[in-house]
Design a protein around this motif. Structure first.
Motif, PDB file in Angstrom:
ATOM      1  N   TRP A  14     -27.774  18.426 -43.018  1.00  0.00           N
ATOM      2  CA  TRP A  14     -28.214  18.970 -41.325  1.00  0.00           C
ATOM      3  C   TRP A  14     -29.179  20.431 -41.288  1.00  0.00           C
ATOM      4  CZ3 TRP A  14     -26.837  24.329 -41.322  1.00  0.00           C
ATOM      5  CH2 TRP A  14     -26.277  25.194 -40.042  1.00  0.00           C
ATOM      6  N   LYS A  18     -32.591  20.954 -38.813  1.00  0.00           N
ATOM      7  CA  LYS A  18     -32.942  22.255 -38.354  1.00  0.00           C
ATOM      8  C   LYS A  18     -34.309  22.551 -38.301  1.00  0.00           C
ATOM      9  CE  LYS A  18     -29.660  22.824 -36.293  1.00  0.00           C
ATOM     10  NZ  LYS A  18     -28.561  21.788 -36.287  1.00  0.00           N
ATOM     11  N   LYS A  23     -35.819  25.413 -36.566  1.00  0.00           N
ATOM     12  CA  LYS A  23     -35.253  26.861 -36.167  1.00  0.00           C
ATOM     13  C   LYS A  23     -34.752  27.626 -37.756  1.00  0.00           C
ATOM     14  CE  LYS A  23     -32.792  24.529 -32.445  1.00  0.00           C
ATOM     15  NZ  LYS A  23     -33.266  25.160 -31.110  1.00  0.00           N
ATOM     16  N   ILE A  81     -31.153  30.731 -40.636  1.00  0.00           N
ATOM     17  CA  ILE A  81     -31.330  30.370 -39.091  1.00  0.00           C
ATOM     18  C   ILE A  81     -31.014  31.325 -37.916  1.00  0.00           C
ATOM     19  CG2 ILE A  81     -30.028  28.002 -36.941  1.00  0.00           C
ATOM     20  CD1 ILE A  81     -29.503  27.106 -40.307  1.00  0.00           C
ATOM     21  N   ILE A 181     -26.286  32.427 -41.080  1.00  0.00           N
ATOM     22  CA  ILE A 181     -27.160  31.313 -39.879  1.00  0.00           C
ATOM     23  C   ILE A 181     -26.236  32.961 -38.748  1.00  0.00           C
ATOM     24  CG2 ILE A 181     -25.755  30.434 -37.517  1.00  0.00           C
ATOM     25  CD1 ILE A 181     -25.211  27.937 -40.018  1.00  0.00           C
ATOM     26  N   SER A 183     -27.888  32.700 -35.781  1.00  0.00           N
ATOM     27  CA  SER A 183     -28.090  31.934 -34.758  1.00  0.00           C
ATOM     28  C   SER A 183     -27.469  32.003 -33.454  1.00  0.00           C
ATOM     29  CB  SER A 183     -29.110  30.963 -34.489  1.00  0.00           C
ATOM     30  OG  SER A 183     -28.387  29.661 -35.065  1.00  0.00           O
ATOM     31  N   ASP A 186     -22.297  28.242 -31.384  1.00  0.00           N
ATOM     32  CA  ASP A 186     -22.493  26.243 -31.594  1.00  0.00           C
ATOM     33  C   ASP A 186     -23.384  25.989 -33.669  1.00  0.00           C
ATOM     34  OD1 ASP A 186     -21.736  25.820 -28.882  1.00  0.00           O
ATOM     35  OD2 ASP A 186     -23.900  25.620 -28.590  1.00  0.00           O
ATOM     36  N   HIS A 187     -23.994  26.782 -34.134  1.00  0.00           N
ATOM     37  CA  HIS A 187     -24.116  26.260 -35.125  1.00  0.00           C
ATOM     38  C   HIS A 187     -23.540  26.709 -36.131  1.00  0.00           C
ATOM     39  CE1 HIS A 187     -28.946  26.610 -33.587  1.00  0.00           C
ATOM     40  NE2 HIS A 187     -28.615  25.803 -33.943  1.00  0.00           N
ATOM     41  N   GLU A 190     -20.904  23.898 -36.426  1.00  0.00           N
ATOM     42  CA  GLU A 190     -20.969  22.985 -36.981  1.00  0.00           C
ATOM     43  C   GLU A 190     -21.145  23.107 -38.451  1.00  0.00           C
ATOM     44  OE1 GLU A 190     -24.685  21.503 -33.630  1.00  0.00           O
ATOM     45  OE2 GLU A 190     -25.345  21.874 -36.199  1.00  0.00           O
TER      46      GLU A 190
END
Length: 248
Positions: A14, A18, A23, A81, A181, A183, A186-187, A190
């Protein structure tokens, strides 16, 4: 032990995706980061907050996993990210945090105790201007960074480095990698999906260790234990101990 090998592979794949999408920003561990301690008084009030991460109204996930092979971990790497803290002043952001640990001599005898110890370390940070509230059973984490801390340069490199320093105090931990994270929701979702698998394994392990009697046939985690070899080994070790325990 290979308890989380599949999840570690999924997370690495994953993260590689990215990186391909450009990202990911990478920092490196600053050994013994020079940031003052909060002296256990890390209350950051709303009016003093510069950045809020994983507010209950936002999405968040936070978890750790480990491997008995330190070579599978990139020691001291901090991946971000999204945007770093100095660029997020005045914002409330979704938040994800994963700690990947490479250790040695993990086995079915020490697995539960070490897991408990590492979980404590994860929440033991004491950094001035950084407040964290967590609900580990739901893998959620809510943090605030004060305006003063941000003005003095607080960043994810500092936060990640301090976290790595904490874990490396444990003699059986040889490598630590951290992923943050900010960002998007959604990220975070995940990553949360992958974390859910980790959480189920840890819950099964904790249930085995904490129960006086092992009734595997009626246990909610029987399928998980049957599928994960290391949990089978732990279960066999615990059953042997319970059989050999003197009756009082």
């Amino acid at each position: 032990m290979r308890l989380f090998d599949q999840q570690l592979l999924e997370i690495n794949d994953w993260l590689t995706g990215k990186k391909t999408d450009r990202k990911v920003i990478e920092f490196y561990h600053q050994v013994r980061v020079d940031w003052p301690a909060g002296e256990k008084r890390n209350i950051v009030l709303g009016q003093d907050t510069a950045v809020e991460l994983g507010n209950p109204q936002q999405e968040s996930t936070a978890f750790l996993l480990w491997t008995n092979d330190p070579d599978k971990i990139r020691p001291g790497v901090i991946s971000l990210i999204g945007r770093d803290l100095p660029l997020c002043a005045g914002e409330k952001l979704p938040f994800g945090k994963v700690v990947l640990i490479g250790g040695e001599d993990f086995n079915e005898e020490n697995l539960y105790d070490r897991s408990t110890e590492m979980e404590y370390v994860r929440f033991a940070l004491d950094l001035k201007g950084y407040m964290m509230r967590a609900v580990s059973q739901y893998q959620r984490e809510w943090s605030r960074v004060s305006k003063e801390a941000l003005q003095h340069g607080f960043s994810f490199q500092i936060l990640g480095s301090a976290l790595i320093d904490q874990f490396l105090k444990l003699e059986y931990i040889k490598a630590v990698e951290v992923i943050f994270i900010t960002s998007s929701k959604d990220h975070v979702l995940e990553l949360k999906k992958m974390g859910a698998e980790v959480l189920q394994i840890i819950r099964a392990m904790n249930k085995m260790a904490e129960e006086k009697f092992l009734d595997c046939d009626t246990c909610d985690y029987k399928t998980i234990c049957d599928d994960v070899t290391d949990l089978k080994l732990m279960r066999a070790s615990l059953q042997k101990k319970k059989r050999n325990r003197p009756f009082h």
